[in-house]
Design a protein around this motif. Structure first.
Motif, short mmCIF file in Angstrom:
data_model
loop_
_atom_site.label_atom_id
_atom_site.label_comp_id
_atom_site.label_asym_id
_atom_site.label_seq_id
_atom_site.Cartn_x
_atom_site.Cartn_y
_atom_site.Cartn_z
N PRO A 17 0.83 -1.21 0.00
CA PRO A 17 0.00 0.00 0.00
C PRO A 17 0.86 1.26 0.00
O PRO A 17 1.74 1.42 0.86
CB PRO A 17 -0.80 -0.14 1.29
N ALA A 18 0.61 2.14 -0.99
CA ALA A 18 1.48 3.31 -1.18
C ALA A 18 0.77 4.33 -2.05
O ALA A 18 -0.23 4.05 -2.71
CB ALA A 18 2.80 2.89 -1.82
N ASN A 19 1.32 5.54 -2.04
CA ASN A 19 0.90 6.62 -2.94
C ASN A 19 2.18 7.25 -3.47
O ASN A 19 2.59 8.33 -3.05
CB ASN A 19 0.04 7.63 -2.18
N ASP A 24 -3.75 15.24 -9.41
CA ASP A 24 -4.16 16.56 -8.95
C ASP A 24 -5.17 16.50 -7.80
O ASP A 24 -5.44 17.53 -7.16
CB ASP A 24 -4.73 17.39 -10.11
N ASN A 25 -5.71 15.32 -7.54
CA ASN A 25 -6.60 15.16 -6.39
C ASN A 25 -5.90 14.55 -5.17
O ASN A 25 -6.53 14.29 -4.15
CB ASN A 25 -7.80 14.27 -6.77
N GLY A 26 -4.61 14.30 -5.31
CA GLY A 26 -3.84 13.73 -4.21
C GLY A 26 -3.88 12.21 -4.16
O GLY A 26 -3.32 11.61 -3.23
N ASN A 27 -4.51 11.57 -5.14
CA ASN A 27 -4.61 10.11 -5.17
C ASN A 27 -3.52 9.52 -6.08
O ASN A 27 -2.98 10.22 -6.94
CB ASN A 27 -5.98 9.69 -5.68
N THR A 192 0.89 -4.82 -13.46
CA THR A 192 0.66 -5.94 -14.37
C THR A 192 -0.76 -6.48 -14.24
O THR A 192 -1.17 -7.33 -15.03
CB THR A 192 1.66 -7.07 -14.09
N HIS A 193 -1.51 -5.99 -13.28
CA HIS A 193 -2.84 -6.49 -12.95
C HIS A 193 -3.77 -5.30 -12.72
O HIS A 193 -3.32 -4.16 -12.59
CB HIS A 193 -2.78 -7.35 -11.68
N ALA A 194 -5.06 -5.57 -12.66
CA ALA A 194 -6.03 -4.51 -12.36
C ALA A 194 -5.90 -4.09 -10.90
O ALA A 194 -5.57 -4.90 -10.03
CB ALA A 194 -7.44 -5.02 -12.64
N THR A 195 -6.14 -2.81 -10.62
CA THR A 195 -6.07 -2.30 -9.25
C THR A 195 -7.31 -1.48 -8.93
O THR A 195 -8.02 -1.01 -9.83
CB THR A 195 -4.83 -1.41 -9.04
N GLU A 196 -7.53 -1.29 -7.67
CA GLU A 196 -8.63 -0.45 -7.19
C GLU A 196 -8.08 0.60 -6.24
O GLU A 196 -7.20 0.30 -5.42
CB GLU A 196 -9.69 -1.29 -6.46
N LEU A 197 -8.57 1.82 -6.37
CA LEU A 197 -8.17 2.89 -5.46
C LEU A 197 -8.82 2.67 -4.10
O LEU A 197 -10.02 2.41 -4.00
CB LEU A 197 -8.61 4.24 -6.04
N GLU A 198 -8.01 2.73 -3.05
CA GLU A 198 -8.51 2.59 -1.69
C GLU A 198 -8.17 3.86 -0.91
O GLU A 198 -7.34 4.67 -1.33
CB GLU A 198 -7.89 1.37 -1.02
N PHE A 199 -8.78 4.00 0.27
CA PHE A 199 -8.56 5.19 1.08
C PHE A 199 -8.26 4.80 2.51
O PHE A 199 -8.91 3.91 3.09
CB PHE A 199 -9.78 6.11 1.05
N ILE A 222 -6.11 9.45 2.97
CA ILE A 222 -5.05 9.36 1.97
C ILE A 222 -5.42 8.23 1.01
O ILE A 222 -5.70 7.11 1.44
CB ILE A 222 -3.68 9.05 2.60
N GLY A 223 -5.42 8.52 -0.28
CA GLY A 223 -5.65 7.48 -1.26
C GLY A 223 -4.41 6.63 -1.44
O GLY A 223 -3.28 7.11 -1.33
N PHE A 224 -4.60 5.34 -1.70
CA PHE A 224 -3.46 4.45 -1.91
C PHE A 224 -3.90 3.26 -2.75
O PHE A 224 -5.09 3.00 -2.96
CB PHE A 224 -2.89 3.96 -0.56
N ASN A 225 -2.93 2.53 -3.24
CA ASN A 225 -3.16 1.21 -3.82
C ASN A 225 -1.89 0.39 -3.65
O ASN A 225 -0.88 0.90 -3.17
CB ASN A 225 -3.58 1.29 -5.30
#
Length: 378
Positions: A17-19, A24-27, A192-199, A222-225
């Motif tokens: 998990p990282a950002n 521009d939205n901080g994600n 290499t795979h699909a991801t989803e934005l988490e918070f 904070i948004g992360f994936n």
């Protein structure tokens, strides 16, 4: 015409998990690829991280800086070398740079854009006026400008490029003579795979709260994936030779780049996520035809499940074998360093595609030896 020669670098790296690189939205930045949302880290972010890592291998004077404050940097160095007053150093620096026609910025002393230049190049400009600094500081503005008008200032920025300018190039729109064609291209890293934005919803407690006070002192998100990233870069050795002027310097610059590109990491929200990892796989391919990005291995995303990095490595090996077979490629060198099992199916497929697993120092040594032999033969 110099024969083309490229070094392709392919990396698989798993990030928790990282950002790393925010939008521009901080994600975390993202991209759609193969019809699926992917985690993305921009090429600019990883190029800067690579340049920052250079400092661990080189002294500051052997590297470049990117700044709007070239006049201030020049004045500072001139004052340090000669001992003249700061105001006089600023006047001389402004007069020295004026004939170049660099567009001024809104803030006094700044240029309108970032300039990328070597610290030794700046010292060379200082050397043009250092011996006469005291006499020059006594002149009126017009006489000062006339006195320094014929100095070869531009030539100091056109020669003696440090490795990072030679690798990443320089663009000065209103002074084409200062442009340096980049020898390196860096792709946006994607998962290499699909991801989803988490918070991450977080609260901070006020340490000075009394016993009867409740609630948080601060609340935020904070948004992360998290992702296994495919990273790719290529270095045009022939362009690097032209930028640096000699084979040995080009080989050392490539060694510096591959080492730093592999080890570096963007620092976005680093204190919040402690996301620093090392690659699971680094493969280098030396080619004489054209650079080849193998991202098509992941157009169909790797399924999210057990062993994403293993599946990603097998995909990469299969894509490389297929591409070289179908296109009739004959790379001069293929070498790999990975942390996957050597004796299982992953290791076997990687060995068939990229050769025997090497340690990272061994990979760098093999790369330098192959480049040296090829350049000696030309």
């Amino acid at each position: 015409m110099t024969k083309r020669l490229y070094v392709d670098v392919h990396i698989l790296q798993t990030v928790p998990p990282a950002n790393l690189n925010r939008d521009d939205n901080g994600n975390p930045k993202e991209a759609y690829f193969g019809g699926k949302r992917r985690s993305r880290v921009s090429s600019q972010a990883w190029k800067r991280a690579t340049r920052m890592h250079f400092a661990e291998r080189c002294g500051p004077q052997d590297l470049a800086t990117r700044t709007k404050r070239i006049a201030g940097q020049l004045a500072k160095r001139l004052q340090e070398r000669t001992g003249i007053a700061a105001q006089d150093a600023e006047r001389i620096a402004g007069a020295v740079l004026k004939p170049m026609g660099i567009t001024a910025g809104k803030k006094a002393g700044d240029t309108a854009y970032l300039l990328f230049f070597g610290r030794r190049q700046l010292e060379s400009i200082v050397g043009l006026v250092a011996d006469d600094a005291t006499d020059l500081s006594a002149l009126e503005d017009k006489a000062l400008e006339e006195a320094v008008a014929g100095l070869p200032v531009r030539e100091q920025l056109q020669n003696g490029h440090p490795a990072d300018v030679a690798l990443f190039g320089r663009m000065v729109a209103d002074i084409p003579g200062l442009n340096v064609d980049a020898a390196t291209q860096v792709a946006h890293a994607i998962s290499t795979h699909a991801t989803e934005l988490e918070f991450d919803y977080y609260t901070a407690v006020d340490d000075e709260n009394t016993a009867d006070e409740t609630g948080a002192g601060m609340i935020g998100t904070i948004g992360f994936n998290s992702a296994t990233l495919y990273r790719y870069a290529t270095v045009g050795v022939h362009q690097l030779q032209e930028n640096l002027g000699e084979d040995k310097a080009a080989i050392e610059a490539i060694d510096l780049f591959v080492d730093s590109f592999s080890r570096s990491m963007p620092t976005g929200y680093a204190n919040s996520f402690a996301h620093r990892t090392r690659p699971s796989l680094v493969a280098v391919v030396v080619r004489t035809d054209q650079p080849v990005n193998l991202v098509s291995a992941y157009e169909r995303p790797v399924p999210n499940g057990d062993g994403v990095v293993s599946a990603s490595a097998r995909r990469l090996a299969d894509e490389y074998r297929t591409a070289t077979r179908q296109w009739g490629d004959a790379p001069l060198l293929t070498a790999v360093c990975h942390t996957l099992g050597d004796d299982d199916a992953d290791g076997t497929e990687l060995a068939e595609a990229f050769g025997t697993n090497k340690t990272f120092p061994q990979l760098l040594d093999a790369l330098k030896a192959a480049l040296g032999a090829e350049l000696d033969a030309r």
